[in-house]
Design an enzyme around this catalytic site. Structure first.
Site, short mmCIF file in Angstrom:
data_model
loop_
_atom_site.label_atom_id
_atom_site.label_comp_id
_atom_site.label_asym_id
_atom_site.label_seq_id
_atom_site.Cartn_x
_atom_site.Cartn_y
_atom_site.Cartn_z
CD1 TRP A 1 -2.18 1.51 -0.15
CD2 TRP A 1 -1.90 1.97 2.43
NE1 TRP A 1 -3.61 2.69 1.10
CE2 TRP A 1 -3.38 3.09 2.22
CE3 TRP A 1 -1.56 1.63 3.76
CZ2 TRP A 1 -3.22 4.10 3.46
CZ3 TRP A 1 -2.36 2.93 4.58
CH2 TRP A 1 -2.61 3.63 4.66
CG ASP B 1 -2.33 -2.88 7.11
OD1 ASP B 1 -3.27 -2.67 7.56
OD2 ASP B 1 -1.84 -1.67 6.38
CE LYS C 1 -9.88 0.28 3.19
NZ LYS C 1 -10.12 0.80 1.77
N1 KET Z 1 -3.15 -0.56 5.50
C1 KET Z 1 -3.52 -1.46 3.81
C2 KET Z 1 -3.23 -2.42 3.72
C3 KET Z 1 -4.68 -0.36 3.45
O1 KET Z 1 -4.83 -0.94 2.11
C4 KET Z 1 -5.37 0.79 3.63
C5 KET Z 1 -6.37 1.30 3.07
C6 KET Z 1 -5.23 1.13 4.92
C7 KET Z 1 -4.63 0.52 5.71
C8 KET Z 1 -6.45 2.71 5.59
O2 KET Z 1 -6.85 2.94 5.75
P1 KET Z 1 -8.07 3.54 7.18
O3 KET Z 1 -9.12 4.60 5.78
O4 KET Z 1 -6.85 4.66 7.40
O5 KET Z 1 -8.64 2.25 7.84
N2 KET Z 1 -6.47 1.74 1.79
C9 KET Z 1 -7.66 2.53 0.52
C10 KET Z 1 -8.11 3.60 0.54
C11 KET Z 1 -6.44 4.63 1.24
O6 KET Z 1 -5.85 4.12 0.44
O7 KET Z 1 -6.36 5.47 1.77
C12 KET Z 1 -6.25 1.67 -0.86
O8 KET Z 1 -5.81 1.42 -0.87
O9 KET Z 1 -7.66 2.55 -1.70
#
Ligand code: KET
Length: 404
Positions: free
Chosen positions: A133, A214, A250
């Site tokens: 990510w 994560d 999610k």
């Molecule tokens: N870890 C991973 C692997 C991840 O894909 C995301 C979000 C997060 C943590 C953090 O999400 P949060 O909203 O802070 O709980 N990924 C998606 C959104 C983004 O990039 O913010 C994405 O990859 O589309």
């Protein structure tokens, strides 16, 4: 003349910037497969029924107030979050060896964990998978750690580069931190098997490497909350130390509520309570204390067995819809005779397909078909529906045959 007139314009974020560009497109056929956000068959964002119910319950409770939460967040939320990721019967929880703090979703949990390590841990290097990510390297660098990568994905097989992974972790310095995706690896959709996880665990423990999980997609990979937490639980079952950053963005659809948790599994209850005391010193000057609403929703659902069961059903429905999108997209490409082997679409798991399309093909699909995805060729399967699969398949077919 502004004191900032010399400032350079920063580039848009590689993931969230895709949504910015999408919003500016006026074409009616436009499709946003960039950010990992679940959409219904109608292409609409989804608020889970169980979330609506929990919110009603909260609104109808006149005893609720808006006082500050403690620095570590809502106690019930923290307890339930640790149980969700580690398992209700986890000895680590029973022995009070887990320090859990409510954080600003997955990102905030990673950042707080990173800052804690930079301050209190002797080895400042964190190994992240290649690729990963896009925010991981930025989060850990700004937290004060030094970021290195380990081999993870092999484009030739579109699978795990398991030998490369073992070699790179085997060559990491003793004590190095290793960032692991608990399940549904982003962006590749490729996870180690249980057998491979066991080998990774053995290697990491033998070298004293510190696992930092994560967990942003618990429930989204397999549809089962327990199965998707298995990797983490294997590392906790051996009695060793472990970090886990959880996100409810999610799996409960609480993206904008910014609700997540950081759990640090320690060897003794005494260490865990000291660790928690130091986490408070990380959090207090950063944002003082976390927001109430999202954590209250999560705690309401996790504490009530009826709501919990309803949640698991809705979660499974989301996971199943994504899996069905994989099948439909593969069939659509096969029926068009699109050159190449596309079976990785159904082999990969989680929210994303790592298509193998290159940046030029991605740009072509955006320009000609108004389909938006990240430039690494990742598409969010959760943003797709039966109605939009043909449009995507047409675009992919055109992109591939055009540059083949
Ligand atoms: N870890 C991973 C692997 C991840 O894909 C995301 C979000 C997060 C943590 C953090 O999400 P949060 O909203 O802070 O709980 N990924 C998606 C959104 C983004 O990039 O913010 C994405 O990859 O589309």
């Amino acid at each position: 003349m502004s004191v900032f007139s010399q400032i350079a314009r920063a580039p848009e974020d590689p993931i969230l910037g895709v949504t910015v560009a999408y919003n500016q497109d006026s074409d009616p056929s436009k499709l946003n497969l960039g950010v990992g956000a679940y959409r219904t068959e109608e292409g609409k964002p989804l608020v889970l029924n169980v979330v609506r119910k929990a919110e009603q319950k909260l609104v109808n409770d006149p005893s609720r107030v808006k006082e500050y939460l403690p620095i570590v967040g809502l106690a019930d939320f923290n307890k339930c979050s640790a149980k969700l990721i580690l398992g209700a019967d986890s000895p680590a929880i029973q022995e009070n060896r887990v320090a859990t703090v409510q954080c600003l979703s997955g990102t905030g949990s990673l950042r707080v964990g990173g800052e804690f390590l930079a301050k209190h841990y002797y080895e400042k290097t964190v190994y992240i998978p290649s690729p990963t990510w896009g925010n991981h390297p930025k989060i850990f660098t700004l937290a004060g750690l030094s970021v290195k990568t380990y081999r993870y994905y092999d484009p030739a097989t579109r699978g795990l580069d398991f030998q490369g992974l073992l070699e790179d972790l085997g060559n990491a310095p003793t004590g190095a931190i290793v960032l692991l995706h608990a399940c549904a690896h982003n962006p590749t959709g490729v996870d180690p098997t249980v057998d491979q996880w066991e080998q990774i665990r053995k290697l990491m423990r033998s070298k004293g490497l510190l696992p930092f999980f994560d967990s942003a997609y618990q429930g989204f990979a397999s549809g089962s909350l327990d199965a998707d937490a298995q990797s983490v639980r294997m590392f906790v079952a051996d009695g060793g130390e472990c970090f886990a950053a959880q996100s409810y963005a999610k799996n409960m659809g609480l993206y904008a509520e910014r609700v997540g948790a950081l759990s640090i599994v320690c060897k003794t209850a005494d260490v865990a309570s000291k660790v928690e005391s130091q986490l408070k010193l990380v959090i207090r000057p950063m944002y003082s204390n976390p927001p109430l609403h999202g954590a209250s929703i999560v705690a309401t659902i996790l504490k009530d067995s009826n709501l919990y069961n309803e949640w698991t059903v809705e979660l499974k429905e989301m996971a199943d819809r994504i899996i069905s999108m994989r099948k439909q997209l593969l069939e659509a490409l096969q029926s068009r005779g699109t050159p190449g082997d596309w079976t990785h679409i159904i082999k990969q798991i989680g929210m994303f397909t790592f298509t193998g399309l290159n940046a030029e093909q991605v740009a072509f699909m955006r320009g000609e078909y108004h389909i938006y995805m990240t430039s690494d060729g990742r598409i969010s399967m959760a943003g797709l529906s039966s109605k939009t699969v043909p449009h995507l398949a047409n675009a992919m077919h055109a992109a591939v045959t055009r540059t083949a």
